[in-house]
Enzyme design. Structure first.
Site, PDB file in Angstrom:
ATOM      1  N   ALA A  57       8.525  10.798   4.514  1.00 48.79           N
ATOM      2  CA  ALA A  57       8.331  10.507   3.095  1.00 48.79           C
ATOM      3  C   ALA A  57       7.476   9.278   2.831  1.00 48.79           C
ATOM      4  O   ALA A  57       6.903   9.144   1.750  1.00 48.79           O
ATOM      5  CB  ALA A  57       9.696  10.334   2.424  1.00 48.79           C
ATOM      6  N   CYS A  89      -0.115   2.524   9.764  1.00 46.38           N
ATOM      7  CA  CYS A  89      -0.027   2.300  11.210  1.00 46.38           C
ATOM      8  C   CYS A  89      -0.566   3.492  11.999  1.00 46.38           C
ATOM      9  O   CYS A  89      -0.957   3.342  13.161  1.00 46.38           O
ATOM     10  CB  CYS A  89       1.415   2.002  11.607  1.00 46.38           C
ATOM     11  SG  CYS A  89       2.587   3.299  11.168  1.00 46.38           S
TER      12      CYS A  89
END
Length: 390
Positions: free
Chosen positions: A102, A47
């Site tokens: 992460a 994204c």
């Protein structure tokens, strides 16, 4: 020889959301098309970024992104060691919107997997992405770059863990059934909470969310009953007025902790004045997030040191890789020359003669290769060129 890796991409740092949407590559249709256009390459599409990694010239990759409506000013192009350094920074979380997040490491791993499935990788890219994944793991295990909550939902969980330690015996009430409630419940479930009570104005939505996480659903009229059963309340409902006030919390034997992450607030601030209630709001959580972000920023130099070490290791491997290519070419050339010189010799004699012919060249290549990586053309490159002409 200079490292022939390249990267062409755009990210949240260079392009607005609507441009990133145009450049994003669907893994079913657009990703295979991108890999086909590149020939050999790896595509990292999330994204917040779309990046094309390959070997050789970056022009095809650049043209592909421009064909998707991206304008040149939104693109960055990196080549050689700088392309590799960028990949390492991405995998370590240093180039993310939230430093140290992460999720990007799994996305790098997935990008390599998809490229392999398309048959689009080759040795330099394989090694680059494998070493980037290993580096990302080291950054998270050997530094604090991924430590601490940096989202409101996770900060709320951190606060609950700080108060209770073990959540397994708790009853947790969640007000609201929207995205924030879902995110908090995801974190909560991962920590083995005892009982989940979901309260929402629309009971059907509460039921749908409760079923996903093994909880119980209640409509808003049941809120007073739920509050009496709860040890911890997390409020994230969309409401124009307070849902919980001092009058809803009669004195109780054990304290009640309340975390209000709604905007506008769900819980009347006067609740915090009750002797048996402890109330935290968005400002309290923001202070937790800001503190953790500052702590992560302090870990960046440690991660950068790991990156420089990984770059050195890769370039050492690359030097050996170039030498191995040259050695294979030398051995093939030596066999041809030995066969020309001794047309009557048998296979064993020819192999020995070829070995004697190639041996001094191979020794010289091994001695000089490491000193030449990234500098002017290497002896092995000259040899590869000359041997290709014989």
């Amino acid at each position: 020889m200079a490292l022939p890796l390249y990267l062409v991409g755009l990210s949240h740092k260079t392009a607005p959301l609507e441009v990133r949407e145009r450049a994003a590559l669907d893994p079913v249709v657009a990703l295979p098309a991108a890999l086909s256009a590149l020939g050999k390459g790896v595509v990292l599409s999330t994204c917040n970024r779309t990046e094309l990694y390959g070997v050789g010239s970056p022009e095809k990759a650049r043209a592909f992104l421009l064909s998707r409506g991206v304008v040149p000013r939104h693109l960055y192009v990196k080549e050689g060691v700088e392309a590799l350094r960028h990949l390492y920074r991405v995998a370590a979380g240093l180039d993310s919107l939230v430093v140290g997040e992460a999720q990007i490491l799994g996305q790098v791993r997935e990008a390599l997997f998809l490229a392999r499935r398309q048959g689009a990788t080759e040795s330099l890219l394989e090694k680059a992405f494998q070493s980037a994944i290993a580096l990302g793991k080291r950054a998270r295990s050997e530094t604090g770059i991924g430590m601490g909550a940096v989202s409101v939902a996770y900060a709320a969980l951190d606060l609950a863990l700080a108060v209770y330690g073990d959540l397994s015996g708790l009853s947790v009430a969640v007000l609201g059934a929207g995205e924030m409630a879902e995110l908090f419940l995801t974190h909560l479930k991962a920590h083995g909470v005892g009982r989940i009570l979901v309260v929402n104005r629309t009971e059907e939505k509460a039921q749908a969310l409760a079923e996903r996480f093994g909880g119980e659903a209640f409509g808003l009229p049941a809120l007073p009953q739920v509050l009496r059963q709860a040890d911890l309340v997390v409020a994230s409902a969309a409401a124009p007025h307070y849902l919980v006030g001092p009058e809803d919390l009669p004195k109780r034997a054990k304290p009640l902790f309340l975390i209000d992450i709604a905007l506008p607030r769900n819980i009347d601030p006067r609740v915090g004045d009750l002797p048996h209630a402890y109330l935290y709001n968005l400002d309290d959580l923001k202070r937790v997030v800001d503190r953790n972000l500052r702590a992560r920023a302090g870990e960046i130099p440690k991660v950068e040191a790991l990156i420089e070490k990984a770059l050195g290791d890769y370039m050492e491997w690359y030097a050996g890789h170039r030498v191995r290519e040259a050695i294979r070419a030398l051995e093939a050339w030596a066999r041809v020359q030995a066969a020309k010189a001794q047309p009557e010799a048998g296979p064993v004699e020819l192999e020995k003669a070829a070995g004697r012919l190639a041996h001094p060249f191979i020794l010289g290549l091994k001695r000089r290769a490491l000193d030449r990586v990234g500098g002017p053309p290497c002896p092995e490159d000259c040899l590869l060129y000359r041997l290709s002409r014989t």
